[in-house]
Design an enzyme around this catalytic site. Sequence first.
Site, PDB file in Angstrom:
ATOM      1  N   SER A   1       0.802  -1.223   0.000  1.00  0.00           N
ATOM      2  CA  SER A   1       0.000   0.000   0.000  1.00  0.00           C
ATOM      3  C   SER A   1       0.837   1.277   0.000  1.00  0.00           C
ATOM      4  O   SER A   1       0.435   2.288  -0.584  1.00  0.00           O
ATOM      5  CB  SER A   1      -0.975   0.008   1.180  1.00  0.00           C
ATOM      6  OG  SER A   1      -0.299  -0.160   2.402  1.00  0.00           O
TER       7      SER A   1
ATOM      8  N   HIS B   1       1.400   4.972   4.670  1.00  0.00           N
ATOM      9  CA  HIS B   1       0.630   5.566   3.574  1.00  0.00           C
ATOM     10  C   HIS B   1       1.091   6.999   3.303  1.00  0.00           C
ATOM     11  O   HIS B   1       1.318   7.388   2.150  1.00  0.00           O
ATOM     12  CB  HIS B   1      -0.858   5.566   3.926  1.00  0.00           C
ATOM     13  CG  HIS B   1      -1.488   4.211   3.825  1.00  0.00           C
ATOM     14  ND1 HIS B   1      -2.838   4.011   3.987  1.00  0.00           N
ATOM     15  CD2 HIS B   1      -0.959   2.992   3.574  1.00  0.00           C
ATOM     16  CE1 HIS B   1      -3.116   2.726   3.839  1.00  0.00           C
ATOM     17  NE2 HIS B   1      -1.987   2.098   3.601  1.00  0.00           N
TER      18      HIS B   1
END
Length: 201
Positions: A121, A173
């Site tokens: 991610s 992230h």
Amino acid sequence: MTDVFPLYSAILVACLIIVSVVQLIVDSQDKEFGGHKSVLLAGFLKKAFVDGQYWRSLTSGVLHSGIAHLFFNSYAVYVFGKPFETLSNRSHLIIVFLLAVVGGDILSLIFLPEGVSVGASGGVIGLLGYLTVYAIKRRQILSSAFLKNLLINIGLIAFFGLAVMQNIDNYAHLGGFLVGAIYAVFQVSSDVYQDPRIVSK
């Protein structure tokens, strides 16, 4: 710009799937570590990274914690990779992905120095960061809907990470997004007459 088949994105997704198959094989035979041997061997164990196992920052980016985790990240690679390869030189996709994985891990290490993490991610959101800066720098030739869609994705990812799914590493992230965005700041020209898909000689 002409739509293209996202070849590099497809190759990246195939690599993630292959690694996950190997993970399933390794973990299915694991009786000593409760089915988490692959994570212990190649995940981003922060203490091990600090002790010198720096390669874990790369290997952790292709490991996943289950089928759902793999599916969502693979789908996101395709969703963000397709416009990336259409709008820019596709060779930058893998570079941005890998740098964003590392950048995400570093930021996670700074703010969450304990524990272990896996998943693509950080790299995926690095692609999103790249596309967002691209859309801002070349907004004269791209539709406002394209940038709006990217901003909606950023909002949804932030919402799920902060309010819905508490096990998401939001620092990874954020780090991935910043790396992708910074890469685009330097790589993407604001000159609309310069095609980012052409490699300078």
